[in-house]
Scaffold this motif. Structure first.
Motif, PDB file in Angstrom:
ATOM      1  N   TYR A  11       0.881  -1.167   0.000  1.00 24.38           N
ATOM      2  CA  TYR A  11       0.000   0.000   0.000  1.00 24.38           C
ATOM      3  C   TYR A  11       0.910   1.206   0.000  1.00 24.38           C
ATOM      4  O   TYR A  11       1.458   1.553   1.043  1.00 24.38           O
ATOM      5  CB  TYR A  11      -0.887   0.026   1.247  1.00 24.38           C
ATOM      6  CG  TYR A  11      -1.889  -1.110   1.351  1.00 24.38           C
ATOM      7  CD1 TYR A  11      -3.045  -1.098   0.577  1.00 24.38           C
ATOM      8  CD2 TYR A  11      -1.675  -2.164   2.226  1.00 24.38           C
ATOM      9  CE1 TYR A  11      -3.970  -2.122   0.675  1.00 24.38           C
ATOM     10  CE2 TYR A  11      -2.610  -3.189   2.333  1.00 24.38           C
ATOM     11  CZ  TYR A  11      -3.747  -3.160   1.556  1.00 24.38           C
ATOM     12  OH  TYR A  11      -4.668  -4.170   1.665  1.00 24.38           O
ATOM     13  N   THR A  14       4.063   1.188   2.230  1.00 22.20           N
ATOM     14  CA  THR A  14       3.912   0.121   3.226  1.00 22.20           C
ATOM     15  C   THR A  14       3.910  -1.244   2.546  1.00 22.20           C
ATOM     16  O   THR A  14       3.125  -1.476   1.629  1.00 22.20           O
ATOM     17  CB  THR A  14       2.577   0.276   3.998  1.00 22.20           C
ATOM     18  OG1 THR A  14       2.512   1.591   4.525  1.00 22.20           O
ATOM     19  CG2 THR A  14       2.456  -0.743   5.119  1.00 22.20           C
ATOM     20  N   ALA A  16       2.730  -4.608   3.224  1.00 22.05           N
ATOM     21  CA  ALA A  16       1.852  -5.313   4.172  1.00 22.05           C
ATOM     22  C   ALA A  16       2.153  -6.802   4.175  1.00 22.05           C
ATOM     23  O   ALA A  16       2.141  -7.450   5.226  1.00 22.05           O
ATOM     24  CB  ALA A  16       0.394  -5.060   3.814  1.00 22.05           C
ATOM     25  N   PRO A  35       1.927 -10.641  15.274  1.00 17.79           N
ATOM     26  CA  PRO A  35       1.435  -9.462  15.996  1.00 17.79           C
ATOM     27  C   PRO A  35       0.503  -8.615  15.126  1.00 17.79           C
ATOM     28  O   PRO A  35       0.440  -8.800  13.910  1.00 17.79           O
ATOM     29  CB  PRO A  35       2.717  -8.687  16.337  1.00 17.79           C
ATOM     30  CG  PRO A  35       3.748  -9.173  15.379  1.00 17.79           C
ATOM     31  CD  PRO A  35       3.376 -10.585  15.030  1.00 17.79           C
ATOM     32  N   ASN A  36      -0.225  -7.701  15.748  1.00 14.46           N
ATOM     33  CA  ASN A  36      -1.095  -6.787  14.995  1.00 14.46           C
ATOM     34  C   ASN A  36      -0.264  -6.059  13.946  1.00 14.46           C
ATOM     35  O   ASN A  36       0.841  -5.616  14.224  1.00 14.46           O
ATOM     36  CB  ASN A  36      -1.755  -5.781  15.929  1.00 14.46           C
ATOM     37  CG  ASN A  36      -2.839  -6.421  16.781  1.00 14.46           C
ATOM     38  OD1 ASN A  36      -3.510  -7.351  16.328  1.00 14.46           O
ATOM     39  ND2 ASN A  36      -2.996  -5.957  17.992  1.00 14.46           N
ATOM     40  N   GLY A  37      -0.798  -5.972  12.739  1.00 13.57           N
ATOM     41  CA  GLY A  37      -0.107  -5.286  11.655  1.00 13.57           C
ATOM     42  C   GLY A  37       0.860  -6.172  10.889  1.00 13.57           C
ATOM     43  O   GLY A  37       1.547  -5.712   9.982  1.00 13.57           O
ATOM     44  N   ALA A  38       0.918  -7.472  11.220  1.00 10.83           N
ATOM     45  CA  ALA A  38       1.879  -8.383  10.577  1.00 10.83           C
ATOM     46  C   ALA A  38       1.495  -8.711   9.135  1.00 10.83           C
ATOM     47  O   ALA A  38       2.339  -9.140   8.348  1.00 10.83           O
ATOM     48  CB  ALA A  38       1.999  -9.673  11.384  1.00 10.83           C
ATOM     49  N   GLY A  39       0.212  -8.509   8.785  1.00  8.43           N
ATOM     50  CA  GLY A  39      -0.223  -8.809   7.418  1.00  8.43           C
ATOM     51  C   GLY A  39      -1.190  -9.976   7.306  1.00  8.43           C
ATOM     52  O   GLY A  39      -1.480 -10.431   6.196  1.00  8.43           O
ATOM     53  N   LYS A  40      -1.725 -10.432   8.433  1.00  4.61           N
ATOM     54  CA  LYS A  40      -2.622 -11.599   8.421  1.00  4.61           C
ATOM     55  C   LYS A  40      -3.924 -11.305   7.666  1.00  4.61           C
ATOM     56  O   LYS A  40      -4.316 -12.062   6.784  1.00  4.61           O
ATOM     57  CB  LYS A  40      -2.934 -12.036   9.864  1.00  4.61           C
ATOM     58  CG  LYS A  40      -1.682 -12.327  10.693  1.00  4.61           C
ATOM     59  CD  LYS A  40      -2.031 -12.809  12.100  1.00  4.61           C
ATOM     60  CE  LYS A  40      -2.784 -11.786  12.940  1.00  4.61           C
ATOM     61  NZ  LYS A  40      -1.987 -10.585  13.286  1.00  4.61           N
ATOM     62  N   SER A  41      -4.585 -10.200   8.026  1.00  2.60           N
ATOM     63  CA  SER A  41      -5.865  -9.874   7.370  1.00  2.60           C
ATOM     64  C   SER A  41      -5.669  -9.642   5.878  1.00  2.60           C
ATOM     65  O   SER A  41      -6.479 -10.096   5.061  1.00  2.60           O
ATOM     66  CB  SER A  41      -6.475  -8.615   7.981  1.00  2.60           C
ATOM     67  OG  SER A  41      -6.732  -8.803   9.339  1.00  2.60           O
ATOM     68  N   THR A  42      -4.614  -8.944   5.532  1.00  2.00           N
ATOM     69  CA  THR A  42      -4.346  -8.655   4.120  1.00  2.00           C
ATOM     70  C   THR A  42      -4.163  -9.955   3.343  1.00  2.00           C
ATOM     71  O   THR A  42      -4.693 -10.113   2.238  1.00  2.00           O
ATOM     72  CB  THR A  42      -3.098  -7.756   3.995  1.00  2.00           C
ATOM     73  OG1 THR A  42      -3.298  -6.573   4.780  1.00  2.00           O
ATOM     74  CG2 THR A  42      -2.842  -7.357   2.556  1.00  2.00           C
TER      75      THR A  42
HETATM   76  P1  ADP Z   1      -2.847  -7.969  10.747  1.00  2.00           P
HETATM   77  O1  ADP Z   1      -4.108  -8.567  10.198  1.00  2.00           O
HETATM   78  O2  ADP Z   1      -1.769  -8.965  10.948  1.00  2.00           O
HETATM   79  O3  ADP Z   1      -3.090  -7.152  11.976  1.00  2.00           O
HETATM   80  P2  ADP Z   1      -3.005  -6.270   8.403  1.00  2.00           P
HETATM   81  O4  ADP Z   1      -3.009  -7.188   7.250  1.00  2.00           O
HETATM   82  O5  ADP Z   1      -4.304  -5.708   8.846  1.00  2.00           O
HETATM   83  O6  ADP Z   1      -2.271  -6.970   9.634  1.00  2.00           O
HETATM   84  O7  ADP Z   1      -2.051  -5.038   8.088  1.00  2.00           O
HETATM   85  C1  ADP Z   1      -0.725  -5.191   7.601  1.00  2.00           C
HETATM   86  C2  ADP Z   1      -0.146  -3.828   7.294  1.00  2.00           C
HETATM   87  O8  ADP Z   1      -0.791  -3.286   6.152  1.00  2.00           O
HETATM   88  C3  ADP Z   1      -0.302  -2.804   8.408  1.00  2.00           C
HETATM   89  O9  ADP Z   1       0.844  -1.995   8.428  1.00  2.00           O
HETATM   90  C4  ADP Z   1      -1.525  -2.034   7.959  1.00  2.00           C
HETATM   91  O10 ADP Z   1      -1.498  -0.727   8.488  1.00  2.00           O
HETATM   92  C5  ADP Z   1      -1.368  -2.044   6.454  1.00  2.00           C
HETATM   93  N1  ADP Z   1      -2.657  -1.957   5.735  1.00  2.00           N
HETATM   94  C6  ADP Z   1      -3.631  -2.892   5.757  1.00  2.00           C
HETATM   95  N2  ADP Z   1      -4.674  -2.530   4.965  1.00  2.00           N
HETATM   96  C7  ADP Z   1      -4.338  -1.323   4.439  1.00  2.00           C
HETATM   97  C8  ADP Z   1      -4.982  -0.410   3.537  1.00  2.00           C
HETATM   98  N3  ADP Z   1      -6.200  -0.675   3.020  1.00  2.00           N
HETATM   99  N4  ADP Z   1      -4.316   0.730   3.223  1.00  2.00           N
HETATM  100  C9  ADP Z   1      -3.103   0.983   3.723  1.00  2.00           C
HETATM  101  N5  ADP Z   1      -2.437   0.172   4.570  1.00  2.00           N
HETATM  102  C10 ADP Z   1      -3.036  -0.952   4.917  1.00  2.00           C
END
Ligand code: ADP
Ligand code: ADP
Length: 218
Positions: A11, A14, A16, A35-42
């Motif tokens: 992004y 960043t 991700a 950890p939070n922000g590791a990229g799991k949801s993405t």
């Molecule tokens: P997790 O699920 O492990 O907490 P995320 O996948 O939510 O991690 O996020 C991974 C990284 O990507 C983080 O730094 C987050 O801020 C960034 N990120 C996630 N979605 C977006 C987006 N739509 N736009 C910009 N940055 C994003």
């Protein structure tokens, strides 16, 4: 089976998800730990076809869902529970999801029972606690009776009894031969729920191993 190959997502500046490669096998619960922000949801969103990879690919049963969301009969997902329309009742929310996926109303009542929400099925989602919203999200994931299930932080907001219930549910789904990927930032929780672990940090793969080996080798 879920296959992730050389998967990356940027992004802007960043990164991700950074060149992830791993396989999620059927018949066991795979914990997606980091950890939070590791990229799991993405990563999970890319597996579902909700986000476009910058590089690499994710496939489910050999099929990719780029620019196309995975059908609920193939992949069920619990993502952000807040995505639910707050003015709708729980049953209406599930009926809408079911209808747009060609699933009958009988299955809606069935999954409401599975997650223990029958008695509040006619209440508006707005009045739900986080734990109830999580149960509703899990009901949505189960609607299509899919062989592959993806749960993003499913125990968030649940009390200890709810956490045990989710744990048993995940284990049961895997024991039926389904592919189950569950994310968490809590190693203690994953140690109790998962049989296999994919561990990431800052978007990169740290470990892909059995739970025993990961905990024993720390
Ligand atoms: P997790 O699920 O492990 O907490 P995320 O996948 O939510 O991690 O996020 C991974 C990284 O990507 C983080 O730094 C987050 O801020 C960034 N990120 C996630 N979605 C977006 C987006 N739509 N736009 C910009 N940055 C994003
Ligand atoms: P809307 O854009 O109308 O909110 P979406 O199609 O984005 O509807 O998603 C509706 C709900 O279904 C969301 O809560 C989302 O988490 C969930 N969802 C999306 N894809 C799937 C899937 N393949 N299986 C199960 N649930 C899904």
């Amino acid at each position: 089976m879920i296959e992730v190959r050389g998967l990356s997502k940027r992004y802007g500046d960043t990164v991700a998800v950074d060149d992830l490669t791993f396989v999620v096998k059927p018949g066991l619960v795979t914990g997606f730990l980091g950890p939070n922000g590791a990229g799991k949801s993405t990563t999970m969103r890319m597996v579902l076809g909700l986000d476009e990879p910058s590089e690499g690919a994710a496939t489910v049963g050999g099929r990719g869902y780029r620019k196309l969301t995975a059908p609920m009969r193939e992949v069920g997902a619990l993502l952000d529970a807040r995505a639910v329309h707050p003015g709708r009742t729980a049953r209406d929310h599930l009926r809408c999801l079911a209808q747009s996926n060609g699933i009958g109303d009988r299955r809606v009542d069935e999954v409401l029972g599975v997650v223990g929400l029958e008695s509040v099925a006619r209440r508006r989602v707005r009045t739900f606690s986080l734990g109830m919203s999580q149960r509703l999200g899990i009901a949505g994931a189960l609607l299509g009776d899919p062989g592959v299930l993806i749960f993003d932080e499913p125990v968030n907001g649940l009390d200890p009894e709810g956490i045990r219930w989710v744990r048993d549910l995940m284990r049961g789904l895997a024991a039926e031969g389904r592919t189950v990927l569950v994310s968490s930032h809590l190693i203690s929780e994953m140690a109790l729920t998962a049989q296999h672990l994919v561990v990431i940090g800052r978007g990169r793969l740290i470990a892909d191993t059995s739970v025993e080996e990961f905990i024993g080798g720390e």
